[in-house]
Write an enzyme that holds these catalytic residues in place. Structure first.
Site: not given
Length: 216
Positions: A43, A119, A197
């Site tokens: 990841e 991001d 998130y």
């Protein structure tokens, strides 16, 4: 994910039993050295590590490597692992920049790649920093095995649209599945592990986007 710098985080990360401090030394040998010959999945941008930790716990047949650029963030993941009653043996962590992937991993060494809530770098002048930009897709193509797949999740519409176009325009990739509402997609949501998130955004009612694409 970015956190305010934690003094001593680089030293703490380097000293942790969960991290590989000099990964270049194991190029081409991660599976045999750390995971008893098991397929290796990574990841990139693991954040605090919930996703990669649960993957390792649920799939002992694989070896997992969590990659995070910021030591202050990675330290949070290490602290969570240390707090577990029994940490997964098939998980290791790297503090590194994704631009160095081909210096650390050999051709075809990685079985699968996960990109979770990367991001978005919303300004156009920062597009090359997005983890689904062609320059990163080219790196993934080198280290991923033939027919290996990448799974990408985000709640950011602009980043998802950019990513789909980037995948289509970059040679060597084939999109296998796409959804713009993961949690209501019965097939693609099977076995889904939510990141921190993902849980936060979905609780607000934000749809989660996901694409699976394959090296060809």
């Amino acid at each position: 994910m970015r956190l305010r710098n934690i003094p001593g985080s680089k030293e703490a990360v380097a000293e942790s039993i969960f991290t590989i401090d000099t990964p270049e030394e194991y190029k081409g040998k991660f599976s045999d050295t750390f995971f008893k010959g098991k397929p290796v999945q990574i990841e990139i941008g693991m954040g605090k590590g919930r996703f990669i930790t649960q993957m390792a716990q649920q799939h002992p047949e694989n070896g997992y490597i969590g990659i995070e650029m910021y030591s202050s963030v990675l330290l949070r993941g290490i602290q969570k692992l240390e707090a577990l009653e029994e940490s997964p043996e098939n998980l290791r962590l790297l503090c590194m920049d994704a631009r160095e992937l081909t210096n650390v991993f050999d051709k075809g060494e990685i079985d699968r790649i996960y990109l979770n809530f990367s991001d978005p770098w919303p300004r156009n002048r920062h597009a090359k920093r997005r983890l689904t930009h062609q320059r990163f897709l080219d790196l993934y193509h080198v280290i991923l095995k033939d027919n290996g797949q990448i799974e990408f999740k985000t709640d950011n519409t602009d980043l998802f649209d950019f990513s789909l176009e980037s995948i289509k325009e970059t040679p060597g990739w084939d999109i296998k599945a796409v959804t713009r509402d993961l949690h209501h997609d019965e097939i693609m949501n099977q076995g889904n592990i939510m990141t921190e998130y993902e849980e936060k955004f979905s609780a607000k009612g934000n749809p989660i986007y996901k694409v699976i694409f394959q090296k060809v």
